[in-house]
Motif scaffolding. Structure first.
Motif, PDB file in Angstrom:
ATOM      1  N   ARG A  88      42.946  14.246 -29.466  1.00 40.50           N
ATOM      2  CA  ARG A  88      44.312  14.188 -30.242  1.00 40.50           C
ATOM      3  C   ARG A  88      43.485  13.997 -31.932  1.00 40.50           C
ATOM      4  O   ARG A  88      42.692  13.401 -31.971  1.00 40.50           O
ATOM      5  CB  ARG A  88      45.119  13.007 -29.920  1.00 40.50           C
ATOM      6  N   PHE A  89      43.767  14.953 -32.667  1.00 40.02           N
ATOM      7  CA  PHE A  89      43.503  15.169 -33.897  1.00 40.02           C
ATOM      8  C   PHE A  89      44.365  14.129 -34.611  1.00 40.02           C
ATOM      9  O   PHE A  89      45.593  14.509 -34.947  1.00 40.02           O
ATOM     10  CB  PHE A  89      43.505  16.597 -34.717  1.00 40.02           C
ATOM     11  N   THR A  90      44.001  13.110 -35.251  1.00 41.08           N
ATOM     12  CA  THR A  90      44.750  11.947 -35.627  1.00 41.08           C
ATOM     13  C   THR A  90      44.647  11.863 -37.626  1.00 41.08           C
ATOM     14  O   THR A  90      45.594  11.194 -38.014  1.00 41.08           O
ATOM     15  CB  THR A  90      44.351  10.564 -35.454  1.00 41.08           C
ATOM     16  N   GLY A  91      43.656  12.598 -38.020  1.00 42.25           N
ATOM     17  CA  GLY A  91      43.886  12.364 -39.517  1.00 42.25           C
ATOM     18  C   GLY A  91      42.804  13.429 -40.206  1.00 42.25           C
ATOM     19  O   GLY A  91      41.725  13.534 -39.673  1.00 42.25           O
ATOM     20  N   VAL A  92      42.867  13.673 -41.449  1.00 41.38           N
ATOM     21  CA  VAL A  92      41.770  14.182 -42.251  1.00 41.38           C
ATOM     22  C   VAL A  92      41.969  13.815 -43.823  1.00 41.38           C
ATOM     23  O   VAL A  92      43.078  13.488 -44.166  1.00 41.38           O
ATOM     24  CB  VAL A  92      42.107  15.899 -42.317  1.00 41.38           C
ATOM     25  N   VAL A  93      40.654  13.704 -44.475  1.00 40.44           N
ATOM     26  CA  VAL A  93      40.865  13.510 -45.959  1.00 40.44           C
ATOM     27  C   VAL A  93      39.619  14.197 -46.366  1.00 40.44           C
ATOM     28  O   VAL A  93      38.786  14.648 -45.730  1.00 40.44           O
ATOM     29  CB  VAL A  93      40.423  11.932 -46.426  1.00 40.44           C
ATOM     30  N   GLU A  94      39.888  14.802 -47.528  1.00 40.62           N
ATOM     31  CA  GLU A  94      38.977  15.555 -48.094  1.00 40.62           C
ATOM     32  C   GLU A  94      38.072  14.612 -49.239  1.00 40.62           C
ATOM     33  O   GLU A  94      38.727  13.607 -49.866  1.00 40.62           O
ATOM     34  CB  GLU A  94      39.466  16.747 -48.985  1.00 40.62           C
ATOM     35  N   LYS A  95      36.825  14.671 -49.048  1.00 40.41           N
ATOM     36  CA  LYS A  95      36.023  14.022 -49.858  1.00 40.41           C
ATOM     37  C   LYS A  95      34.914  14.798 -50.730  1.00 40.41           C
ATOM     38  O   LYS A  95      34.546  15.678 -50.396  1.00 40.41           O
ATOM     39  CB  LYS A  95      35.010  12.853 -49.151  1.00 40.41           C
ATOM     40  N   ASN A  96      34.296  14.070 -51.772  1.00 41.26           N
ATOM     41  CA  ASN A  96      33.213  14.584 -52.539  1.00 41.26           C
ATOM     42  C   ASN A  96      31.943  13.776 -52.482  1.00 41.26           C
ATOM     43  O   ASN A  96      32.141  12.498 -52.754  1.00 41.26           O
ATOM     44  CB  ASN A  96      33.609  14.806 -54.005  1.00 41.26           C
ATOM     45  N   GLY A  97      30.983  14.272 -51.836  1.00 37.53           N
ATOM     46  CA  GLY A  97      29.747  13.650 -51.859  1.00 37.53           C
ATOM     47  C   GLY A  97      28.694  14.455 -52.549  1.00 37.53           C
ATOM     48  O   GLY A  97      28.632  15.246 -53.250  1.00 37.53           O
ATOM     49  N   SER A  98      27.417  13.845 -52.396  1.00 32.45           N
ATOM     50  CA  SER A  98      26.383  14.385 -53.222  1.00 32.45           C
ATOM     51  C   SER A  98      26.019  15.888 -52.873  1.00 32.45           C
ATOM     52  O   SER A  98      25.580  16.597 -53.555  1.00 32.45           O
ATOM     53  CB  SER A  98      24.942  13.470 -52.863  1.00 32.45           C
ATOM     54  N   ALA A  99      26.425  16.342 -51.528  1.00 33.99           N
ATOM     55  CA  ALA A  99      26.161  17.658 -51.118  1.00 33.99           C
ATOM     56  C   ALA A  99      27.358  18.563 -51.415  1.00 33.99           C
ATOM     57  O   ALA A  99      27.359  19.607 -50.897  1.00 33.99           O
ATOM     58  CB  ALA A  99      25.803  17.797 -49.618  1.00 33.99           C
ATOM     59  N   GLY A 100      28.438  18.082 -52.035  1.00 35.41           N
ATOM     60  CA  GLY A 100      29.511  18.662 -52.474  1.00 35.41           C
ATOM     61  C   GLY A 100      30.880  18.255 -51.618  1.00 35.41           C
ATOM     62  O   GLY A 100      30.568  17.200 -50.878  1.00 35.41           O
ATOM     63  N   THR A 101      31.824  19.138 -51.637  1.00 38.56           N
ATOM     64  CA  THR A 101      33.146  18.577 -50.908  1.00 38.56           C
ATOM     65  C   THR A 101      33.158  18.959 -49.482  1.00 38.56           C
ATOM     66  O   THR A 101      32.686  20.056 -49.123  1.00 38.56           O
ATOM     67  CB  THR A 101      34.175  19.525 -51.746  1.00 38.56           C
ATOM     68  N   PHE A 102      33.904  18.072 -48.717  1.00 38.87           N
ATOM     69  CA  PHE A 102      33.849  18.281 -47.435  1.00 38.87           C
ATOM     70  C   PHE A 102      35.231  17.602 -47.068  1.00 38.87           C
ATOM     71  O   PHE A 102      35.793  16.919 -47.663  1.00 38.87           O
ATOM     72  CB  PHE A 102      32.881  17.523 -46.744  1.00 38.87           C
ATOM     73  N   ALA A 103      35.468  17.682 -45.599  1.00 37.59           N
ATOM     74  CA  ALA A 103      36.624  17.537 -44.944  1.00 37.59           C
ATOM     75  C   ALA A 103      36.160  16.380 -43.738  1.00 37.59           C
ATOM     76  O   ALA A 103      35.233  16.777 -42.973  1.00 37.59           O
ATOM     77  CB  ALA A 103      37.429  18.381 -44.337  1.00 37.59           C
ATOM     78  N   LEU A 104      36.875  15.153 -43.871  1.00 35.14           N
ATOM     79  CA  LEU A 104      36.532  14.095 -42.799  1.00 35.14           C
ATOM     80  C   LEU A 104      37.537  14.402 -41.871  1.00 35.14           C
ATOM     81  O   LEU A 104      38.698  13.709 -42.291  1.00 35.14           O
ATOM     82  CB  LEU A 104      36.230  12.751 -43.500  1.00 35.14           C
ATOM     83  N   LEU A 105      37.306  14.481 -40.534  1.00 33.90           N
ATOM     84  CA  LEU A 105      38.266  14.725 -39.522  1.00 33.90           C
ATOM     85  C   LEU A 105      38.301  13.520 -38.704  1.00 33.90           C
ATOM     86  O   LEU A 105      37.178  13.176 -38.278  1.00 33.90           O
ATOM     87  CB  LEU A 105      38.412  15.946 -38.922  1.00 33.90           C
ATOM     88  N   THR A 106      39.395  12.862 -38.098  1.00 35.75           N
ATOM     89  CA  THR A 106      39.335  11.937 -37.121  1.00 35.75           C
ATOM     90  C   THR A 106      40.016  12.474 -36.039  1.00 35.75           C
ATOM     91  O   THR A 106      41.130  12.927 -35.889  1.00 35.75           O
ATOM     92  CB  THR A 106      39.983  10.617 -37.577  1.00 35.75           C
ATOM     93  N   PHE A 107      39.223  12.354 -34.810  1.00 39.14           N
ATOM     94  CA  PHE A 107      39.869  12.748 -33.498  1.00 39.14           C
ATOM     95  C   PHE A 107      39.892  11.322 -32.476  1.00 39.14           C
ATOM     96  O   PHE A 107      38.788  10.653 -32.447  1.00 39.14           O
ATOM     97  CB  PHE A 107      39.003  13.626 -32.725  1.00 39.14           C
ATOM     98  N   GLU A 108      40.923  11.078 -31.777  1.00 44.07           N
ATOM     99  CA  GLU A 108      41.118  10.057 -30.956  1.00 44.07           C
ATOM    100  C   GLU A 108      41.042  10.612 -29.391  1.00 44.07           C
ATOM    101  O   GLU A 108      41.860  11.548 -29.096  1.00 44.07           O
ATOM    102  CB  GLU A 108      41.887   9.102 -31.089  1.00 44.07           C
ATOM    103  N   THR A 109      40.196   9.884 -28.388  1.00 46.64           N
ATOM    104  CA  THR A 109      40.397  10.481 -27.145  1.00 46.64           C
ATOM    105  C   THR A 109      40.543   9.280 -26.403  1.00 46.64           C
ATOM    106  O   THR A 109      39.613   8.401 -26.231  1.00 46.64           O
ATOM    107  CB  THR A 109      39.583  11.461 -26.645  1.00 46.64           C
ATOM    108  N   GLU A 110      41.460   8.910 -25.409  1.00 51.83           N
ATOM    109  CA  GLU A 110      41.718   7.980 -24.476  1.00 51.83           C
ATOM    110  C   GLU A 110      41.222   8.530 -23.183  1.00 51.83           C
ATOM    111  O   GLU A 110      41.691   9.328 -22.432  1.00 51.83           O
ATOM    112  CB  GLU A 110      42.818   7.252 -24.529  1.00 51.83           C
TER     113      GLU A 110
END
Lengths: 129, 135
Positions: A88-110
């Motif tokens: 299950r895809f539960t969330g996403v945030v966009e972040k800025n790091g030293s290597a540029g912008t990226f999306a951090l996605l969270t998945f949960e599996t039971e």
């Protein structure tokens, strides 16, 4: 486009049913350099959706990285056990790091037994950039 | 009573992940993302070499804990954060220590270092002992 990922939150992958098979376990133990015949703590990784098949991911970046994994153990697994799961895809945030912008996605599996008993809960953080 | 003092160091575990192991892990886990075995693909993403699967590094940390526990208890939580990439044919050393213990539970700090000593993998674990450790 982060918007497409945000709209996809709540997506679930296909349900699956797996059996802890002795030969598969032996292959996995060998691949991680382990000995013995007990189910190791990360074995359910074999039943994760890796890399994620989330269709909306194609709209953001060109590749995947693994940000992190959390395994919560509720009951032991043994050869012959049957487990059912569904990512299950539960969330996403966009972040800025030293290597540029990226999306951090969270998945949960039971991972549950067919009667519903929770065995392992996995939370995966995956990076799209 | 088991004898596990707080702040105890866990014996380290060093693994050097070869191309063969990357392929074996891909086959066993089903994770065939090309970054781990297709050098041209890895380089197209900007990586200098074939990367070790994050979940393989998590498996090494899981081994670190379960081999140290040696049947004295079980894992309740294993959590890993990947802060840097590790590449094939380079030694990766997993380390850990007990940072707190109460009753029959303990929290462990875990990490993995590349062959320069850089901590590329950070983690923690919660363990439950079968018997309460001696003070």
């Amino acid at each position: 486009m982060i918007e497409a990922l945000q709209e996809a939150v709540g997506w679930t992958g296909p349900p699956r049913e797996d059996v802890i098979e002795r030969r598969h376990l032996a292959f996995y133990l060998h691949a991680i350099g382990a000995t013995g015949d007990e189910v190791p703590p990360t074995f359910t990784a074999c039943f994760l959706d890796e890399p994620p098949s989330l269709p909306a991911a194609a709209s953001y970046g060109s590749g995947w990285l693994n940000g992190g994994d959390r395994f919560e153990y509720h009951a032991p697994l043994r050869v012959g056990d049957v487990i059912v799961s569904r990512p299950r895809f539960t969330g996403v945030v966009e972040k800025n790091g030293s290597a540029g912008t990226f999306a951090l996605l969270t998945f949960e599996t039971e991972f549950r037994r067919p009667d519903g008993e929770l065995v392992v809960r996995h939370i995966g953080r995956r990076i799209r950039k | 009573m088991t004898d596990i003092p707080p702040l105890a160091d866990i014996p380290p575990l060093t693994e050097t992940t070869t191309l063969r192991r990357l392929v074996e892990y891909a086959g066993a886990s089903g994770d065939f993302y090309g970054m781990h075995y297709d050098l041209d693909f890895a380089r197209s993403l900007g990586h200098p070499e074939l990367a070790v699967h994050g979940l393989l590094k998590a498996a090494y940390l899981g081994r670190l804990v379960t081999e140290w526990l040696d049947g004295r208890g079980r894992l309740a939580v294993l959590e890993v954060s990947y802060r840097g990439m590790d590449f094939r044919d380079r030694a990766h050393t997993c380390r850990g220590r007990v940072v707190s213990a109460a009753a029959n539970r303990a929290e462990l700090e875990l990490w993995g270092e590349d062959d320069t000593g850089r901590r590329t993998t950070l983690g923690r674990a919660e363990v439950i002992y079968d018997e309460e450790p001696s003070p």
